[in-house]
Design a protein around this motif. Structure first.
Motif, PDB file in Angstrom:
ATOM      1  N   TYR B 254      49.241  88.952 108.450  1.00  0.00           N
ATOM      2  CA  TYR B 254      50.323  89.748 107.865  1.00  0.00           C
ATOM      3  C   TYR B 254      51.070  90.517 108.950  1.00  0.00           C
ATOM      4  O   TYR B 254      52.309  90.554 108.958  1.00  0.00           O
ATOM      5  CB  TYR B 254      49.762  90.712 106.820  1.00  0.00           C
ATOM      6  CG  TYR B 254      50.847  91.482 106.101  1.00  0.00           C
ATOM      7  CD1 TYR B 254      51.643  90.862 105.151  1.00  0.00           C
ATOM      8  CD2 TYR B 254      51.089  92.815 106.394  1.00  0.00           C
ATOM      9  CE1 TYR B 254      52.654  91.550 104.511  1.00  0.00           C
ATOM     10  CE2 TYR B 254      52.093  93.512 105.755  1.00  0.00           C
ATOM     11  CZ  TYR B 254      52.875  92.878 104.809  1.00  0.00           C
ATOM     12  OH  TYR B 254      53.885  93.578 104.187  1.00  0.00           O
ATOM     13  N   LEU B 255      50.315  91.088 109.865  1.00  0.00           N
ATOM     14  CA  LEU B 255      50.955  91.923 110.885  1.00  0.00           C
ATOM     15  C   LEU B 255      51.650  91.104 111.974  1.00  0.00           C
ATOM     16  O   LEU B 255      52.624  91.565 112.561  1.00  0.00           O
ATOM     17  CB  LEU B 255      49.906  92.841 111.541  1.00  0.00           C
ATOM     18  CG  LEU B 255      49.302  93.908 110.626  1.00  0.00           C
ATOM     19  CD1 LEU B 255      48.057  94.507 111.252  1.00  0.00           C
ATOM     20  CD2 LEU B 255      50.323  95.003 110.345  1.00  0.00           C
ATOM     21  N   ARG B 258      53.395  87.322 109.159  1.00  0.00           N
ATOM     22  CA  ARG B 258      53.662  87.333 107.716  1.00  0.00           C
ATOM     23  C   ARG B 258      53.423  85.941 107.100  1.00  0.00           C
ATOM     24  O   ARG B 258      54.061  85.558 106.130  1.00  0.00           O
ATOM     25  CB  ARG B 258      55.107  87.744 107.412  1.00  0.00           C
ATOM     26  CG  ARG B 258      55.458  89.180 107.746  1.00  0.00           C
ATOM     27  CD  ARG B 258      54.885  90.130 106.684  1.00  0.00           C
ATOM     28  NE  ARG B 258      55.606  91.378 106.524  1.00  0.00           N
ATOM     29  CZ  ARG B 258      55.479  92.451 107.304  1.00  0.00           C
ATOM     30  NH1 ARG B 258      54.674  92.415 108.323  1.00  0.00           N
ATOM     31  NH2 ARG B 258      56.134  93.553 107.044  1.00  0.00           N
ATOM     32  N   PRO B 261      55.937  81.061 110.915  1.00  0.00           N
ATOM     33  CA  PRO B 261      57.145  80.593 110.248  1.00  0.00           C
ATOM     34  C   PRO B 261      56.884  79.383 109.348  1.00  0.00           C
ATOM     35  O   PRO B 261      56.017  78.584 109.651  1.00  0.00           O
ATOM     36  CB  PRO B 261      58.066  80.210 111.415  1.00  0.00           C
ATOM     37  CG  PRO B 261      57.170  80.006 112.578  1.00  0.00           C
ATOM     38  CD  PRO B 261      55.952  80.828 112.363  1.00  0.00           C
ATOM     39  N   TYR B 263      55.399  79.165 106.557  1.00  0.00           N
ATOM     40  CA  TYR B 263      54.040  79.156 106.002  1.00  0.00           C
ATOM     41  C   TYR B 263      53.011  78.515 106.945  1.00  0.00           C
ATOM     42  O   TYR B 263      51.938  78.133 106.509  1.00  0.00           O
ATOM     43  CB  TYR B 263      53.994  78.424 104.658  1.00  0.00           C
ATOM     44  CG  TYR B 263      54.961  78.959 103.634  1.00  0.00           C
ATOM     45  CD1 TYR B 263      54.837  80.237 103.132  1.00  0.00           C
ATOM     46  CD2 TYR B 263      56.018  78.172 103.175  1.00  0.00           C
ATOM     47  CE1 TYR B 263      55.729  80.732 102.189  1.00  0.00           C
ATOM     48  CE2 TYR B 263      56.920  78.659 102.240  1.00  0.00           C
ATOM     49  CZ  TYR B 263      56.772  79.932 101.758  1.00  0.00           C
ATOM     50  OH  TYR B 263      57.654  80.419 100.838  1.00  0.00           O
ATOM     51  N   ARG B 274      51.868  88.347  98.795  1.00  0.00           N
ATOM     52  CA  ARG B 274      53.280  88.012  98.622  1.00  0.00           C
ATOM     53  C   ARG B 274      53.613  87.772  97.149  1.00  0.00           C
ATOM     54  O   ARG B 274      54.628  88.221  96.643  1.00  0.00           O
ATOM     55  CB  ARG B 274      53.634  86.778  99.443  1.00  0.00           C
ATOM     56  CG  ARG B 274      55.109  86.423  99.302  1.00  0.00           C
ATOM     57  CD  ARG B 274      55.525  85.183 100.041  1.00  0.00           C
ATOM     58  NE  ARG B 274      55.360  85.316 101.468  1.00  0.00           N
ATOM     59  CZ  ARG B 274      54.496  84.602 102.191  1.00  0.00           C
ATOM     60  NH1 ARG B 274      53.748  83.711 101.592  1.00  0.00           N
ATOM     61  NH2 ARG B 274      54.400  84.779 103.473  1.00  0.00           N
TER      62      ARG B 274
END
Lengths: 457, 316
Positions: B254-255, B258, B261, B263, B274
């Protein structure tokens, strides 16, 4: 003896269970009522930033000695996940900012959790309250006939902000098309200055903003129609947008690692520390125009000896070469809502009233350059803005306010979570994969979900 | 001598096997239960209530906030099992577990073995190896982002070694983002494996080691044939810990990326977060429940396997 101990233990267990479950449940909270009659209301928000929030707090509390405001700044990308449980708790926010749309703070996402502010607006401003706000702001925060938040600041977006000092240093002028942009970038690159910085990583929509700029230079309005579901994402406009994004990356205009950084804080830090000459931001970015705020931002970006520089907006260039200068987008940036679970509604109403429905509160907001004032006839406190370059920046801010009144295209109003994610993946796919543009467009079409009523707007 | 030791160890194991069976649960009742009842009640009241509530939510179409909740039965599960993103996040979890566990174990054993020999300044090395474990991921994430950026330290090192062709923006590349997260996780957790193995190796019988030396076993041989069998339990414990950590991994993906890119570094934890943030509370709860079942299954499987191997050892 044993049975007595057992009974005591059983009772203790039941008590412990009751306490445990009670902690899970929703008891009433009187935390906000102090013995001195001062009531504290909680504000949770992605805006304003903490330094500005302190100024609001000070100004409001000075005129409302019986109410204290406890600001809790929540990182914008964590806002929905923080807010949902908060709004179901008595210990959550009393007041909170909501936006016209978007996946993060769109008012429609929180419809059931906030009060209808229509009665408050009528009581404060009269039955014609909607006319006292700028065009469309009340309508944009009204869902199913309920005013979910009272407009505080408006936004105008799609600007490219540029560092005039850097442009002057290398005798450059703001580019108006792709070729000029390329030449400007080549000159900056030759002087070890990053030309354009964009933070397209994370959940924020800035990659989509640039893609929309390109799409609007190909066919004005197409992107918004695709958001609304009026036209398909599977279109030559979108595939050409993907191609232009890729070309910009190949030509070094978009950095190779744009997907690895986020607009905040990284891209913002790079621009504020004068390592990059251009960044795409909206009207809110004028908050860095004042000398002191600019210095703070530079220090936060790691600059030990902050230098005053002039940042200004320029219209987005025609990046596709179709001869269309992309229009600005505008809508209410955020308004202030009251939680239905608030234990201090009267005080929360006082705060919302002061901030959004009085000239004092509104002028306060636009004087820290949070955005465009939403209440008509309110202007920033021009003589006391302390701008880095008053002559140029005041004219620039006046132009931004004027643009907000003439823009016809909304920014996030009709974007829901699914469409936001579809756009994010479209841009990431364009910049990090070799997937054919047509496939990316098809994926966006299948993932996007227009909001109810969008097609009729 | 060796044979004697083996014999004596076997006798000990046989001796252990002859220890009288543990009293049955019935013998603990009735007042024994009362002592554990407060903790049990709290546990059931708080933890299992929440798990049950998640299961209930997973059968709803709900945004997590509004009063409108539609009962959709198992529809969320059907949708989830047909969602390629969920499967790819699970696949990333498997890759993550295998690589992190293998390298962490390897590093843990090597560090522990080295520091069990007479190394100067051993205490400092121990602190240095363990330090990343106690630093919060939120603090380290900006540093890692910097190190792994296009102009970061990793690329500078590669360039200075003449490996400039390998430089890239590690977190912005779909082919490297997952590996970057794996690398960061190994860096931050190798200290745990080191501490566990260091402690386990302290329990290895010194006489056995001496015997191995006298019999002519070198360092590697001693490590492989004397030490490793003795720390097998630690390896299993580490596997269970790593499996759980992989399934609930959230912080670094997450940090740092996220999940992106595109997924490429998505993990179930980020997927669930999410979906919840996107107002799909029912769907994200269904994913949580499936994850819980997988976690329980993996834990039970590993524990059973460990017990079986223990029993097999005892039977030998």
């Amino acid at each position: 003896m044993v049975s007595r101990v057992s009974r005591s233990l059983a009772l203790a267990s039941v008590f412990a269970l009751a306490v445990g479950l009670g902690a899970c449940g929703s008891g009433s909270s009187d935390e906000g009522n102090g013995d001195d009659g001062v009531v504290t209301i909680n504000y949770w928000g992605f805006a304003p930033k903490s330094t500005t929030a302190d100024k609001y707090k000070e100004a409001f509390e000075a005129s409302h000695p019986n109410i204290k405001v406890n600001f809790r700044v929540v990182e914008i990308t964590d806002y929905p996940a923080t807010l949902r449980p908060g709004l179901q708790s008595d210990d959550g926010p009393d007041v909170l900012p909501l936006a016209a749309g978007g996946a993060i703070a769109g008012a429609f996402l929180f419809e059931d959790a906030v009060e209808d502010l229509t009665p408050l607006a009528k009581a404060t401003l009269g039955d014609d309250f909607a006319d006292q706000f700028g065009g469309g702001y009340i309508e944009q925060l009204t869902v199913n006939g309920k005013l979910l938040a009272s407009p505080f600041v408006g936004v105008t977006a799609q600007y490219f902000w540029y560092n005039k000092d850097l442009f002057d240093k290398y005798s450059l002028v703001p580019p108006t098309n792709y070729d000029e942009m390329k030449k400007v970038c080549d000159t900056f690159a030759a002087n070890d200055v990053q030309c354009f910085v964009g933070g397209f990583g994370g959940d924020l929509p800035f990659g989509g903003e640039l893609a929309r700029t390109i799409a609007n230079s190909i066919e004005p309005g197409y992107w918004e129609d695709a958001i609304k579901g009026k036209v398909s994402w599977e279109s030559p406009v979108i595939t050409e947008t993907v191609d232009v994004l890729r070309k910009m990356q190949a030509d070094g205009i978009i950095a190779e690692d744009a997907i690895a950084i986020q607009q905040y804080p990284e891209a913002n830090n790079i621009f504020q520390s004068q390592q990059a000459a251009m960044i795409q931001m909206g009207s809110w970015y004028a908050q860095y125009d004042p000398k002191d705020v600019s210095a703070e931002a530079q220090e936060a970006a790691g600059v030990t000896d902050p230098q005053v520089f002039t940042q200004l907006t320029m219209p987005a260039p025609d990046l596709s070469g179709h001869g269309n200068i992309p229009t600005t987008l505008g809508e209410v940036d955020w308004g202030v809502a009251i939680s239905k679970r608030s234990q201090h509604k009267a005080e929360a109403e006082e705060f919302v009233k002061w901030l959004t429905m009085t000239e004092e509160g509104q002028q306060f907001g636009c004087s820290v350059l949070e955005g465009v004032p939403t209440l008509k006839n309110v202007e920033p406190d021009w003589p006391n803005l302390n701008l880095s370059n008053p002559e140029l920046q005041e004219a620039n801010i006046r132009q931004i306010i004027e643009d907000s009144l003439t823009t016809t295209e909304t920014r996030n109003r009709w974007i829901g979570p699914e469409t936001a994610e579809a756009i994010l993946q479209l841009v990431q796919g364009a910049l990090t994969t070799n997937t054919p543009a047509a496939d990316l467009a098809a994926a966006a079409q299948s993932a996007a979900k227009p909001l109810d009523g969008a097609a009729d707007s | 001598m060796n044979a004697q030791r083996h014999q004596s160890r076997s006798s000990e194991l046989v001796g252990l096997a002859k220890v009288p069976a543990r009293p049955s649960r019935v013998q603990l009742a009735p007042h024994g239960y009362l002592w554990i009842f407060p903790a049990f009640a709290l546990c059931v009241g708080v933890i299992y209530y929440c798990v049950g509530y998640s299961v209930y939510i997973s059968t709803l179409s709900w945004d997590g906030l509004s009063s409108y909740q539609q009962d959709v039965g198992l529809e969320n599960y059907q949708k989830l099992f047909a969602d390629p993103l969920f499967w790819s996040s699970l696949w990333h979890t498997v890759v993550f577990f295998v690589v992190v566990f293998t390298l962490q174990t390897l590093l843990g054993i090597v560090f522990a073995a080295i520091l069990h020999s007479k190394v100067k300044l051993a205490v400092i090395y121990k602190v240095l190896i363990f330090l990343p474990v106690v630093i919060a991921p939120a603090i380290m994430a900006p540093v890692h982002r910097n190190v792994l950026s296009k102009d970061g330290a990793l690329n500078s090192i590669l360039s200075s070694l003449g490996l400039g062709d390998f430089t890239r923006s590690w977190l912005a590349d779909t082919s490297t983002s997952l590996w970057a997260i794996i690398g960061v996780q190994i860096w931050s957790s190798a200290g745990v494996a080191f501490i566990l193995f260091f402690a386990a190796m302290s329990q290895v019988d010194l006489e056995t080691l001496e015997a191995a030396r006298i019999d002519g076993a070198g360092n590697v041989r001693t490590l492989l044939y004397i030490v490793m069998p003795e720390v097998k339990g630690t390896v299993i414990a580490l596997a269970v810990l790593n499996a759980m950590a992989a399934l609930r991994l959230f912080d670094f993906p997450y940090l740092l990326t996220r999940g992106g890119p595109v997924y490429s570094s998505e993990f179930p934890g980020v997927f669930i977060y999410r979906e919840y943030a996107a107002a799909h509370a029912g769907y994200s709860s269904a994913a949580s429940v499936v994850l819980l079942v997988i976690a329980l299954g993996a834990s039970v499987l590993m524990t059973m396997r460990h017990r079986r191997s223990l029993r097999a050892e005892q039977g030998r």
